[in-house]
Design a protein around this motif. Sequence first.
Motif, mmCIF file in Angstrom:
data_model
loop_
_atom_site.group_PDB
_atom_site.id
_atom_site.type_symbol
_atom_site.label_atom_id
_atom_site.label_comp_id
_atom_site.label_asym_id
_atom_site.label_seq_id
_atom_site.Cartn_x
_atom_site.Cartn_y
_atom_site.Cartn_z
ATOM 1 N N GLY A 59 0.790 -1.216 0.000
ATOM 2 C CA GLY A 59 0.000 0.000 0.000
ATOM 3 C C GLY A 59 0.826 1.271 0.000
ATOM 4 N N THR A 60 0.344 2.270 0.724
ATOM 5 C CA THR A 60 1.007 3.580 0.762
ATOM 6 C C THR A 60 1.775 3.800 2.056
ATOM 7 O OG1 THR A 60 -0.950 4.675 1.690
ATOM 8 C CG2 THR A 60 -0.788 4.560 -0.717
ATOM 9 N N ARG A 61 1.851 2.795 2.905
ATOM 10 C CA ARG A 61 2.597 2.915 4.162
ATOM 11 C C ARG A 61 3.982 2.324 3.962
ATOM 12 N NH1 ARG A 61 -1.176 5.794 4.445
ATOM 13 N NH2 ARG A 61 -2.718 5.889 6.115
ATOM 14 N N THR A 62 4.790 3.018 3.151
ATOM 15 C CA THR A 62 6.109 2.510 2.790
ATOM 16 C C THR A 62 7.161 3.602 2.946
ATOM 17 O OG1 THR A 62 5.775 3.092 0.474
ATOM 18 C CG2 THR A 62 5.153 0.857 1.144
ATOM 19 N N ALA A 63 8.436 3.194 2.897
ATOM 20 C CA ALA A 63 9.528 4.162 2.961
ATOM 21 C C ALA A 63 10.747 3.636 2.235
ATOM 22 C CB ALA A 63 9.887 4.467 4.413
ATOM 23 N N ALA A 64 11.514 4.543 1.677
ATOM 24 C CA ALA A 64 12.836 4.236 1.133
ATOM 25 C C ALA A 64 13.864 4.514 2.226
ATOM 26 C CB ALA A 64 13.111 5.108 -0.087
ATOM 27 N N LEU A 65 14.832 3.622 2.356
ATOM 28 C CA LEU A 65 15.851 3.753 3.396
ATOM 29 C C LEU A 65 17.141 4.288 2.810
ATOM 30 C CD1 LEU A 65 15.448 0.347 5.284
ATOM 31 C CD2 LEU A 65 14.066 2.420 5.490
ATOM 32 N N SER A 66 17.840 5.101 3.577
ATOM 33 C CA SER A 66 19.171 5.531 3.158
ATOM 34 C C SER A 66 20.104 4.323 3.138
ATOM 35 C CB SER A 66 19.710 6.611 4.092
ATOM 36 O OG SER A 66 19.814 6.129 5.421
ATOM 37 N N SER A 67 21.236 4.463 2.453
ATOM 38 C CA SER A 67 22.137 3.326 2.228
ATOM 39 C C SER A 67 22.540 2.612 3.503
ATOM 40 C CB SER A 67 23.389 3.796 1.488
ATOM 41 O OG SER A 67 23.073 4.297 0.222
ATOM 42 N N VAL A 68 22.821 3.382 4.547
ATOM 43 C CA VAL A 68 23.298 2.780 5.788
ATOM 44 C C VAL A 68 22.228 1.904 6.424
ATOM 45 C CG1 VAL A 68 22.642 4.693 7.298
ATOM 46 C CG2 VAL A 68 24.608 3.253 7.898
ATOM 47 N N LEU A 69 20.955 2.219 6.202
ATOM 48 C CA LEU A 69 19.862 1.410 6.729
ATOM 49 C C LEU A 69 19.459 0.305 5.758
ATOM 50 C CD1 LEU A 69 17.537 4.181 8.243
ATOM 51 C CD2 LEU A 69 18.980 2.569 9.503
ATOM 52 N N PHE B 217 5.869 21.845 12.341
ATOM 53 C CA PHE B 217 5.950 20.958 11.193
ATOM 54 C C PHE B 217 5.651 19.500 11.479
ATOM 55 C CE2 PHE B 217 9.103 24.325 9.714
ATOM 56 C CZ PHE B 217 8.114 25.000 8.994
ATOM 57 N N TYR B 218 5.142 19.163 12.657
ATOM 58 C CA TYR B 218 4.702 17.788 12.881
ATOM 59 C C TYR B 218 3.397 17.779 13.648
ATOM 60 C CZ TYR B 218 6.537 17.836 17.722
ATOM 61 O OH TYR B 218 6.779 18.107 19.041
ATOM 62 N N LYS B 219 2.725 16.615 13.591
ATOM 63 C CA LYS B 219 1.415 16.450 14.214
ATOM 64 C C LYS B 219 1.587 15.567 15.456
ATOM 65 C CE LYS B 219 -0.604 16.720 9.622
ATOM 66 N NZ LYS B 219 -1.323 16.000 8.544
ATOM 67 N N PRO B 220 1.512 16.114 16.635
ATOM 68 C CA PRO B 220 1.768 15.335 17.853
ATOM 69 C C PRO B 220 0.703 14.281 18.105
ATOM 70 C CG PRO B 220 0.931 17.503 18.406
ATOM 71 C CD PRO B 220 1.195 17.521 16.928
ATOM 72 N N GLY B 221 1.139 13.139 18.639
ATOM 73 C CA GLY B 221 0.212 12.091 19.052
ATOM 74 C C GLY B 221 -0.384 11.279 17.940
ATOM 75 N N VAL B 222 0.188 11.341 16.722
ATOM 76 C CA VAL B 222 -0.358 10.615 15.578
ATOM 77 C C VAL B 222 0.603 9.500 15.189
ATOM 78 C CG1 VAL B 222 -1.165 10.792 13.201
ATOM 79 C CG2 VAL B 222 -1.514 12.695 14.783
ATOM 80 N N THR B 223 0.090 8.324 14.829
ATOM 81 C CA THR B 223 0.935 7.205 14.407
ATOM 82 C C THR B 223 0.597 6.782 12.988
ATOM 83 O OG1 THR B 223 -0.573 5.501 15.224
ATOM 84 C CG2 THR B 223 1.071 6.364 16.780
ATOM 85 N N VAL B 224 1.567 6.163 12.318
ATOM 86 C CA VAL B 224 1.350 5.620 10.972
ATOM 87 C C VAL B 224 2.220 4.379 10.813
ATOM 88 C CG1 VAL B 224 3.128 7.059 9.910
ATOM 89 C CG2 VAL B 224 1.307 6.133 8.497
ATOM 90 N N MET B 225 1.721 3.395 10.090
ATOM 91 C CA MET B 225 2.414 2.130 9.903
ATOM 92 C C MET B 225 3.033 2.071 8.498
ATOM 93 S SD MET B 225 1.532 0.972 12.844
ATOM 94 C CE MET B 225 2.020 -0.744 12.850
ATOM 95 N N ILE B 226 4.316 1.677 8.427
ATOM 96 C CA ILE B 226 5.044 1.689 7.145
ATOM 97 C C ILE B 226 5.984 0.482 7.010
ATOM 98 C CG2 ILE B 226 6.591 3.039 5.672
ATOM 99 C CD1 ILE B 226 5.761 5.510 7.059
ATOM 100 N N THR B 227 6.201 0.002 5.774
ATOM 101 C CA THR B 227 7.169 -1.070 5.482
ATOM 102 C C THR B 227 8.282 -0.530 4.595
ATOM 103 O OG1 THR B 227 5.448 -2.755 5.577
ATOM 104 C CG2 THR B 227 7.462 -3.358 4.444
ATOM 105 N N ALA B 228 9.516 -0.929 4.835
ATOM 106 C CA ALA B 228 10.654 -0.490 4.013
ATOM 107 C C ALA B 228 10.686 -1.279 2.714
ATOM 108 C CB ALA B 228 11.962 -0.688 4.764
ATOM 109 N N THR B 229 10.513 -0.574 1.590
ATOM 110 C CA THR B 229 10.424 -1.247 0.293
ATOM 111 C C THR B 229 11.343 -0.666 -0.763
ATOM 112 O OG1 THR B 229 8.588 0.191 -0.315
ATOM 113 C CG2 THR B 229 8.022 -1.930 0.684
#
Length: 261
Positions: free
Chosen positions: A64-74, A98-110
């Motif tokens: 889905g849309t809960r994803t992230a790209a990791l920097s090389s070291v990760l 610039f951030y929303k306190p108390g909010v969570t989101v689920m993501i997979t490294a892809t």
Amino acid sequence: MAPTPARAIAVALLTFVCFGFAVATDEAPMKWLRAHATFYGGADASGTMGGACGYGNLYSSGYGTRTAALSSVLFNDGASCGQCYKIACDRKLADPAFYKPGVTVMITATNLCPPNDALPNDNGGWCNLPRQHFDMAQPAWEKIGVYKGGIIPVMYQMVPCVKKGGVRFKIVGHDYFNLVTVMNVAAAGSIKSMNVKSSDSPDWMPMARNWGANWHSLALLTGKELSFRLTDTDGQTVVFNAIVPGGWKFGQTFASNLQFV
């Protein structure tokens, strides 16, 4: 447009919690590490499809849309593909505008967020070595961050992945080169080693990581019934007996009813 890193080239279940450091398990406090996070891919995350892990269409493959790209070291040359993380806005360092306190989101490294050595790592080269950085799909970013902020400091930790259904295997390639993408892996999320066995042989053959979450064998296995043995990065081994039926064709995906726990 927000000052994101250079477009990720080729994208961990992350939970973003803007609560500072006050998160712990039942047994012991969790160790938090510092990083930064940006976003890419557009409001519908269409720009995150494909990626350096090889999961292809992230909508249909379940990420889905809960994803992230990791920097090389990760990213660790693809060994981190599928790993899951909990991320917290670093309240000590983040600008509260610039951030929303108390909010969570689920993501997979892809995916991989590539370095840009033409830019300094404190001004555009966010994924340069040795920075630990998450370039998130925009819908995930906007759960925790304000668009115009572009980049925010975060805290992160690796956590077990939670997935629906069993592990999936997609086979592409050709005779004497079988490339298998391993998807939807729970628990550790990432695979350390993989073996294959065909219906006409009693022996397990080792497979090698080709790139990302793709593993290859150099044996003639076309159309044969196949079993896979996977060991994840936590050391857990699961055997998927006869998961690929005889007569299979390149390009097919096979879903199991087994999962790492």
